[in-house]
Design an enzyme around this catalytic site. Structure first.
Site, PDB file in Angstrom:
ATOM      1  N   ASP A  41       0.820  -1.216   0.000  1.00 53.47           N
ATOM      2  CA  ASP A  41       0.000   0.000   0.000  1.00 53.47           C
ATOM      3  C   ASP A  41       0.855   1.267   0.000  1.00 53.47           C
ATOM      4  O   ASP A  41       1.960   1.285   0.539  1.00 53.47           O
ATOM      5  CB  ASP A  41      -0.915  -0.014   1.240  1.00 53.47           C
ATOM      6  N   ASN A  62     -10.894  -3.207  -4.920  1.00 52.92           N
ATOM      7  CA  ASN A  62     -10.191  -2.214  -5.726  1.00 52.92           C
ATOM      8  C   ASN A  62     -10.849  -1.951  -7.089  1.00 52.92           C
ATOM      9  O   ASN A  62     -10.503  -0.973  -7.768  1.00 52.92           O
ATOM     10  CB  ASN A  62      -8.716  -2.599  -5.923  1.00 52.92           C
TER      11      ASN A  62
HETATM   12  C1  IPE Z   1      -5.233  -2.765   0.214  1.00 49.98           C
HETATM   13  O1  IPE Z   1      -4.985  -1.432  -0.067  1.00 49.98           O
HETATM   14  C2  IPE Z   1      -5.241  -3.543  -1.061  1.00 49.98           C
HETATM   15  C3  IPE Z   1      -3.944  -3.678  -1.716  1.00 49.98           C
HETATM   16  C4  IPE Z   1      -2.807  -3.200  -1.309  1.00 49.98           C
HETATM   17  C5  IPE Z   1      -3.969  -4.438  -2.925  1.00 49.98           C
HETATM   18  P1  IPE Z   1      -6.174  -0.374  -0.229  1.00 49.98           P
HETATM   19  O2  IPE Z   1      -5.527   0.926  -0.468  1.00 49.98           O
HETATM   20  O3  IPE Z   1      -7.153  -0.855  -1.237  1.00 49.98           O
HETATM   21  O4  IPE Z   1      -6.870  -0.446   1.210  1.00 49.98           O
HETATM   22  P2  IPE Z   1      -7.789   0.591   1.963  1.00 49.98           P
HETATM   23  O5  IPE Z   1      -8.885   0.977   1.017  1.00 49.98           O
HETATM   24  O6  IPE Z   1      -6.934   1.753   2.324  1.00 49.98           O
HETATM   25  O7  IPE Z   1      -8.267  -0.146   3.164  1.00 49.98           O
HETATM   26  C1  IPE Z   2      -1.758   0.054  -3.210  1.00 47.13           C
HETATM   27  O1  IPE Z   2      -1.507   1.414  -3.312  1.00 47.13           O
HETATM   28  C2  IPE Z   2      -1.984  -0.601  -4.543  1.00 47.13           C
HETATM   29  C3  IPE Z   2      -3.360  -1.029  -4.764  1.00 47.13           C
HETATM   30  C4  IPE Z   2      -4.327  -0.996  -3.897  1.00 47.13           C
HETATM   31  C5  IPE Z   2      -3.673  -1.562  -6.088  1.00 47.13           C
HETATM   32  P1  IPE Z   2      -2.679   2.459  -3.333  1.00 47.13           P
HETATM   33  O2  IPE Z   2      -3.050   2.722  -4.750  1.00 47.13           O
HETATM   34  O3  IPE Z   2      -3.799   2.042  -2.456  1.00 47.13           O
HETATM   35  O4  IPE Z   2      -1.934   3.717  -2.735  1.00 47.13           O
HETATM   36  P2  IPE Z   2      -2.558   4.802  -1.776  1.00 47.13           P
HETATM   37  O5  IPE Z   2      -3.100   4.088  -0.588  1.00 47.13           O
HETATM   38  O6  IPE Z   2      -3.637   5.502  -2.542  1.00 47.13           O
HETATM   39  O7  IPE Z   2      -1.411   5.689  -1.449  1.00 47.13           O
HETATM   40 MG    MG Z   3      -4.190   2.380  -0.479  1.00 44.04          MG
END
Ligand code: IPE
Ligand code: IPE
Ligand code: MG
Length: 246
Positions: A27, A75
């Protein structure tokens, strides 16, 4: 499992307990890009490089099972151009992964593959089949994965066995669930690592991490380094795990 690890800044060696299974919630890619004034997809590209580096490092230090959360069942709510960019990146990596994992890494995909087009499904299935006998390390990549979906998927398999008259509902045990989860024979998660500052597990391996040690860090995933992993493992090694006992 213990190994002797030489600390970089000291001359003596210290005993470290290595987790059998580490799970990473990758993340913070979006925030990494935003900080640099770049579109979010650049963060995902950088995050994918970290995935490559950390896989290699886990293999080098002898971790037997390593899971990465790449894309969750939730996602899909994101803007289409971001989702498309992530899936395209994944398509590249499914091909690339053969170039660097070496000869003893098994690849397993976690999540329902049938949502992807035939070409991508075939690449995923081929990779699982071609690496299926390898036992050096198992690398599990969660894409279109949700912990709740994992449990529902296993429940359906067991329900079918009941329907077919193979088992009775009262015979169903926790041990029967486990091999029907996407993680198959891979042991439970010992250490779950979430960078980016969020302190939640966001539906990742919820059954398998029932007794996992959780480790949170503010580092954004694209910046996550082998030193950050060393710190997490060192802290894990100092935790007292009781599994409900004393
Ligand atoms: C968790 O990250 C999913 C992945 C890293 C693939 P998210 O960014 O989707 O999680 P939330 O929404 O902050 O809980
Ligand atoms: C994690 O990074 C990757 C996925 C969930 C696919 P994010 O895209 O959630 O990154 P932030 O949380 O917005 O910084
Ligand atoms: Mg995220």
């Amino acid at each position: 499992m213990a190994l002797f690890w030489k600390k970089k800044d000291e001359s003596q060696e210290v005993a470290i307990t290595l987790p059998e299974h580490i799970a990473f919630i990758m993340d913070g890619n979006g925030r990494w890009a935003k900080k640099r004034g770049l579109p979010r997809k650049f963060g995902h590209r950088e995050g994918a490089k970290t995935f490559r580096k950390i896989t290699q490092y886990c293999k080098d230090i002898g971790i037997r099972n390593v899971s990465f959360y790449a894309f969750s069942t939730e996602n899909w709510k994101r803007p289409k151009d971001e989702v498309d960019a992530i899936i395209e990146l994944f398509r590249e990596y499914v091909v690339d992964v053969r170039n660097y994992i070496g000869k003893d890494v098994r690849v397993l995909f976690l999540g329902d593959k049938t949502i992807f087009d035939d070409d991508l499904q075939k690449k995923m299935n081929d990779l699982e089949r071609d690496t299926g006998d390898r036992r050096g390390m198992t690398m599990l990549l969660a894409i279109n994965y949700g912990g709740r979906d994992d449990i529902v998927h296993a429940a359906r398999i067991l329900a079918q066995k009941v329907k077919d008259g193979e088992i009775n509902p009262e015979d169903i045990t926790e041990d029967m669930f486990t091999p029907n989860l996407y993680t198959l024979d891979v042991p439970d998660v010992d250490l779950m690592i979430r960078p980016s500052g969020e302190q939640r597990t966001s539906n990742f391996l919820i059954w398998q991490s029932a007794y996992a040690e959780l480790y949170f860090t503010n580092v954004l995933w694209p910046d996550f380094s082998s030193d950050d992993l060393d710190k997490a493992i060192e802290e894990f090694s100092n935790r007292s795990r009781r599994f409900g006992g004393v």
